[in-house]
Motif scaffolding. Structure first.
Motif, PDB file in Angstrom:
ATOM      1  N   ALA A 141       0.841  -1.201   0.000  1.00 27.46           N
ATOM      2  CA  ALA A 141       0.000   0.000   0.000  1.00 27.46           C
ATOM      3  C   ALA A 141       0.875   1.251   0.000  1.00 27.46           C
ATOM      4  O   ALA A 141       0.854   2.036   0.940  1.00 27.46           O
ATOM      5  N   TYR A 142       1.647   1.429  -1.064  1.00 25.06           N
ATOM      6  CA  TYR A 142       2.514   2.594  -1.166  1.00 25.06           C
ATOM      7  C   TYR A 142       1.688   3.818  -1.549  1.00 25.06           C
ATOM      8  O   TYR A 142       0.817   3.740  -2.423  1.00 25.06           O
ATOM      9  N   ALA A 143       1.962   4.939  -0.916  1.00 25.14           N
ATOM     10  CA  ALA A 143       1.211   6.173  -1.163  1.00 25.14           C
ATOM     11  C   ALA A 143       1.348   6.663  -2.600  1.00 25.14           C
ATOM     12  O   ALA A 143       0.438   7.290  -3.129  1.00 25.14           O
ATOM     13  N   ASP A 144       2.466   6.343  -3.268  1.00 25.56           N
ATOM     14  CA  ASP A 144       2.693   6.829  -4.629  1.00 25.56           C
ATOM     15  C   ASP A 144       2.253   5.842  -5.713  1.00 25.56           C
ATOM     16  O   ASP A 144       2.541   6.038  -6.882  1.00 25.56           O
ATOM     17  N   GLN A 145       1.549   4.783  -5.351  1.00 25.76           N
ATOM     18  CA  GLN A 145       1.065   3.819  -6.338  1.00 25.76           C
ATOM     19  C   GLN A 145      -0.454   3.933  -6.499  1.00 25.76           C
ATOM     20  O   GLN A 145      -1.159   4.264  -5.547  1.00 25.76           O
ATOM     21  N   ALA A 146      -0.942   3.610  -7.690  1.00 32.56           N
ATOM     22  CA  ALA A 146      -2.361   3.751  -8.008  1.00 32.56           C
ATOM     23  C   ALA A 146      -3.225   2.630  -7.434  1.00 32.56           C
ATOM     24  O   ALA A 146      -4.439   2.743  -7.421  1.00 32.56           O
ATOM     25  N   HIS A 147      -2.609   1.560  -6.971  1.00 32.19           N
ATOM     26  CA  HIS A 147      -3.408   0.470  -6.418  1.00 32.19           C
ATOM     27  C   HIS A 147      -2.784  -0.055  -5.123  1.00 32.19           C
ATOM     28  O   HIS A 147      -1.619   0.190  -4.831  1.00 32.19           O
ATOM     29  N   THR A 148      -3.606  -0.779  -4.377  1.00 35.09           N
ATOM     30  CA  THR A 148      -3.183  -1.469  -3.168  1.00 35.09           C
ATOM     31  C   THR A 148      -3.430  -2.949  -3.403  1.00 35.09           C
ATOM     32  O   THR A 148      -4.448  -3.311  -3.991  1.00 35.09           O
ATOM     33  N   SER A 149      -2.517  -3.806  -2.949  1.00 37.89           N
ATOM     34  CA  SER A 149      -2.734  -5.235  -3.148  1.00 37.89           C
ATOM     35  C   SER A 149      -2.495  -6.017  -1.868  1.00 37.89           C
ATOM     36  O   SER A 149      -1.644  -5.671  -1.055  1.00 37.89           O
ATOM     37  N   THR A 150      -3.283  -7.078  -1.709  1.00 38.53           N
ATOM     38  CA  THR A 150      -3.137  -8.017  -0.609  1.00 38.53           C
ATOM     39  C   THR A 150      -2.983  -9.398  -1.216  1.00 38.53           C
ATOM     40  O   THR A 150      -3.810  -9.806  -2.040  1.00 38.53           O
TER      41      THR A 150
END
Length: 140
Positions: A58-67
């Protein structure tokens, strides 16, 4: 590490849940405790853990979050709803649309960073590229 944040407060015996707020990437191995579920909250999602091994990116500079789930079971909740993951599955949430996508992934590639490895793959031009991430340390 300016792009990583993982506050983990001391757990009180009467707390309803064990909560970690994460910005960046973290790998978790969580013991099952039905009286105090373990929850990882990011800007886009809430992961409720049911005793498992999983990775959250969940990086602040990325467009998506992944689990990504390696073992056990987790439920991912976002604006678009909820998704229960099985081992080898990844849930991606799009930060702009709120859309949720479930994928089959290579878990060794996802957690290579945790084990201190680089994962190499060939891109469309035939050049090798490496992916790795930093270790996030949690604690108060």
């Amino acid at each position: 590490m300016p792009n990583h944040r993982c506050p983990f407060p001391h757990i009180r015996l009467l707390a309803v849940e064990r909560l970690v707020e994460l910005t960046g990437e973290g790998y978790f191995e969580v013991a099952r405790n039905t009286k105090q579920p373990f929850v990882v909250a990011t800007a886009l999602q809430r992961v409720t853990v049911l005793g498992t091994h999983f990775n959250v990116q969940a990086y602040a500079d990325q467009a998506h979050t992944s689990t990504t789930l390696l073992e056990g079971s987790v439920q991912v909740s976002g604006k678009a709803g909820r998704s229960l993951l099985a081992p080898g599955e990844q849930c991606r949430l799009n930060g702009q649309t709120g859309g949720m996508q479930k994928l089959q992934v290579d878990t060794e590639e996802v957690v290579a960073w945790k084990n201190g490895y680089f994962y190499f793959q060939r891109n469309l031009s035939g050049r090798r590229t490496a992916t790795a991430g930093p270790l996030v340390q949690c604690g108060s």
